[in-house]
Design a protein around this motif. Structure first.
Motif, short mmCIF file in Angstrom:
data_model
loop_
_atom_site.label_atom_id
_atom_site.label_comp_id
_atom_site.label_asym_id
_atom_site.label_seq_id
_atom_site.Cartn_x
_atom_site.Cartn_y
_atom_site.Cartn_z
N GLY A 1 3.42 8.97 -5.93
CA GLY A 1 2.20 8.44 -6.52
C GLY A 1 1.60 7.24 -5.81
N LYS A 2 2.02 7.00 -4.57
CA LYS A 2 1.48 5.85 -3.82
C LYS A 2 -0.03 6.03 -3.59
CE LYS A 2 4.31 6.44 -0.34
NZ LYS A 2 5.07 7.62 -0.83
N SER A 3 -0.40 7.17 -3.05
CA SER A 3 -1.82 7.45 -2.79
C SER A 3 -2.61 7.55 -4.08
CB SER A 3 -1.98 8.74 -1.98
OG SER A 3 -1.26 8.66 -0.77
N SER A 4 -2.02 8.19 -5.08
CA SER A 4 -2.70 8.35 -6.37
C SER A 4 -3.02 7.00 -6.99
CB SER A 4 -1.83 9.17 -7.33
OG SER A 4 -1.64 10.48 -6.84
N ALA B 1 -6.73 5.72 -7.81
CA ALA B 1 -7.03 5.40 -9.21
C ALA B 1 -7.75 4.06 -9.33
CB ALA B 1 -5.73 5.37 -10.02
N LEU B 2 -7.49 3.15 -8.41
CA LEU B 2 -8.18 1.86 -8.42
C LEU B 2 -9.68 2.04 -8.27
CD1 LEU B 2 -5.81 -0.19 -6.07
CD2 LEU B 2 -6.07 -0.51 -8.54
N ALA B 3 -10.08 2.92 -7.33
CA ALA B 3 -11.51 3.15 -7.08
C ALA B 3 -12.19 3.72 -8.32
CB ALA B 3 -11.69 4.09 -5.89
N ARG B 4 -11.51 4.60 -9.04
CA ARG B 4 -12.07 5.20 -10.24
C ARG B 4 -12.14 4.16 -11.37
NH1 ARG B 4 -12.22 10.44 -11.46
NH2 ARG B 4 -13.21 10.44 -9.40
N ALA B 5 -11.10 3.33 -11.50
CA ALA B 5 -11.02 2.39 -12.61
C ALA B 5 -11.98 1.21 -12.46
CB ALA B 5 -9.58 1.88 -12.75
N ASN C 1 -3.83 -10.13 -1.45
CA ASN C 1 -3.16 -9.69 -0.23
C ASN C 1 -3.53 -8.28 0.18
OD1 ASN C 1 -1.25 -11.78 0.72
ND2 ASN C 1 -0.35 -11.58 -1.32
N ASN C 2 -3.42 -8.01 1.48
CA ASN C 2 -3.38 -6.63 1.96
C ASN C 2 -2.09 -6.01 1.44
OD1 ASN C 2 -5.79 -6.68 3.82
ND2 ASN C 2 -4.58 -8.31 4.73
N VAL C 3 -2.11 -4.70 1.18
CA VAL C 3 -0.98 -4.08 0.48
C VAL C 3 -0.43 -2.90 1.28
CG1 VAL C 3 -0.23 -2.95 -1.65
CG2 VAL C 3 -1.98 -4.74 -1.75
N LEU C 4 0.89 -2.85 1.37
CA LEU C 4 1.59 -1.70 1.94
C LEU C 4 2.42 -1.07 0.82
CD1 LEU C 4 2.52 0.08 4.31
CD2 LEU C 4 4.31 -1.61 4.76
N LEU C 5 2.14 0.20 0.51
CA LEU C 5 2.91 0.94 -0.48
C LEU C 5 3.85 1.86 0.27
CD1 LEU C 5 -0.35 0.79 -1.41
CD2 LEU C 5 0.64 1.65 -3.52
N VAL C 6 5.14 1.68 0.08
CA VAL C 6 6.11 2.37 0.91
C VAL C 6 7.19 2.98 0.04
CG1 VAL C 6 7.48 0.27 1.28
CG2 VAL C 6 7.60 2.12 2.96
N GLN D 1 1.70 -4.55 -10.16
CA GLN D 1 1.50 -5.29 -8.91
C GLN D 1 0.20 -4.88 -8.23
OE1 GLN D 1 5.53 -4.30 -7.20
NE2 GLN D 1 5.50 -6.46 -6.65
N LEU D 2 -0.02 -3.57 -8.16
CA LEU D 2 -1.20 -3.04 -7.50
C LEU D 2 -2.47 -3.46 -8.23
CD1 LEU D 2 -2.02 -1.16 -5.13
CD2 LEU D 2 -1.93 0.74 -6.75
#
Length: 412
Positions: free
Chosen positions: A226-229, A233-237, A215-220, A200-201
């Protein structure tokens, strides 16, 4: 010896403000004055050691200035999503002609100090963006080809810190982006379990990168899952795809309008504004800035910006049983409830993370142990892992990593 004609440039004149360039001009204008040459060489070596430059240091200096400091062509390419006007391109070619010797001739043909020719720093370091630029310049023999190589670089990476860093913070004092030099991010392959959440992310982010609706995303959900990870990881990938991460603090929410205006200028890049572990008390008013930024403000959110947030609270704003008490006036009660849930509802995609199962928890431990060359029998792994989560805060990716750290530290 070659004398560089830098004073007559048109759109790259900003590099003339650099102290090293001023020293280089002085040294190349008066090659008999060895004091000038050695002063320049000494300061250039200092810079090379700081930045980790290798090879021809004169070329390295100019590549650094054109990619980091930029020029009018770089700024317009960034603002205009990678393209510049024909007249500006001609002016850029004019300057590149004057820069060709510095970019392609031996350093000793400009300043007769041999150590500048093939320098080997104590700690070599090449930015990914700089490597890409060097690859683009290979085989270029004309000013036109070199110009196109730089424009390709500006389109893909931008210039300045935007080109060099995957993640940023917001410098409140100076009202500017600040690159995070030592940005720690996991690879997606190291985020075990949560396959559906990762899909999804990633899918939402790829749509954003490819300029499709996203969409704007809320990880809850549960802590340490691993929400923050996943966001980092998106920025690195997807750094090479133009994605950048801006990590902000809740205390900076009132600066969102200024930040949005700044990010709007980098039209060729896509930004995720990231709030980690976000939640609000009833007395907090900062959340209204976030609501306005996501939707409903006077000025629309830039099309190259999304907001991702992680939280342990589904509704972000703390809600109490008093808010739902039957003794309150019905209209007031509904208004209170609506206000509480309205912020989280503005995130179009909500991804939920539950505590990992026992098998998932053991898989995470096993994965990181194997990375360190350690393999445990599954039953021994189960016993040790179960004992650890009973003594600590339950099962989570964070707890699993802490167990691995502890176990590795005890191996003799």
């Amino acid at each position: 010896m070659i004398t560089l004609d830098l004073e007559n440039m048109l759109v790259c004149r900003s590099i003339l403000k650099d102290k090293l360039i001023q020293e280089l001009i002085a040294a190349s204008t008066d090659p008999q004055n060895l004091g000038l040459s050695h002063a320049f060489a000494g300061h250039l070596i200092e810079k090379a050691e700081t930045e980790g430059w290798s090879g021809n240091l004169v070329r390295g200096l100019f590549l650094h200035l054109l990619s980091q400091e930029g020029c009018l062509a770089a700024k317009m390419a960034e603002t205009a999503n990678g393209t510049i006007g024909e007249s500006l391109r001609k002016a850029f070619i004019h300057d590149i002609k004057k820069l060709m010797p510095a970019l392609f001739q031996p350093a000793t043909s400009i300043v007769n100090i041999s150590i500048l020719e093939d320098y080997k720093p104590s700690i070599p370091h090449t930015l990914e963006a700089t490597h890409f630029l060097n690859e683009q310049l290979k085989g270029c023999t004309t000013p036109e080809a070199v110009t196109d190589a730089f424009l390709t670089f500006y389109h893909k990476y931008g210039y300045g810190e935007i080109a060099s860093y995957e993640a940023f913070s917001w410098d409140t004092k100076h009202q500017k982006l600040r690159g995070i030099r030592h940005f720690e991010a996991m690879a997606f392959s190291d985020i075990i379990a949560y396959k559906r959440q990762k899909e999804q992310l990633i899918n939402n982010t790829l749509a954003f990168i490819n300029k499709r609706p996203a969409n704007n995303v809320l990880l809850v959900g549960a802590r340490g899952t691993g929400k923050s990870s996943g966001v980092k990881a998106l920025a690195r990938a997807y750094y090479t795809n133009g994605l950048r991460l801006l990590q902000m603090q809740k205390s900076q929410l009132n600066e969102l309008p200024k930040i949005m205006a700044t990010l709007r200028q980098y039209a060729s890049k896509r930004f995720i504004i990231f709030f980690d572990d976000l939640s609000f008390e009833e007395s907090d008013s900062e959340y209204k800035y976030l609501k306005s930024a996501i939707e409903g403000g006077v000025e629309s959110c830039p099309e190259n910006v999304l907001i991702y947030a992680t939280s342990n609270r589904r509704h972000l704003i703390r809600e109490t049983w008093r808010d739902r008490a039957d003794g309150q006036d019905e209209l007031f009660r509904n208004d209170s409830i609506n206000e509480t849930i309205s912020l989280s509802d503005r995130f179009g995609l909500i991804i939920t993370y539950l505590e990992p199962t026992q098998d998932e928890y053991l898989d995470i431990i096993d994965h990181f142990l194997r990375q360190e060359g350690v393999e445990l029998d599954r039953e021994e792994l189960r016993i040790l892992g179960h004992r650890w989560n009973l003594e600590h805060s339950g099962r989570s990716g964070r707890s699993a990593r802490q167990f691995v750290t502890h176990y590795l530290g005890q191996i003799k």
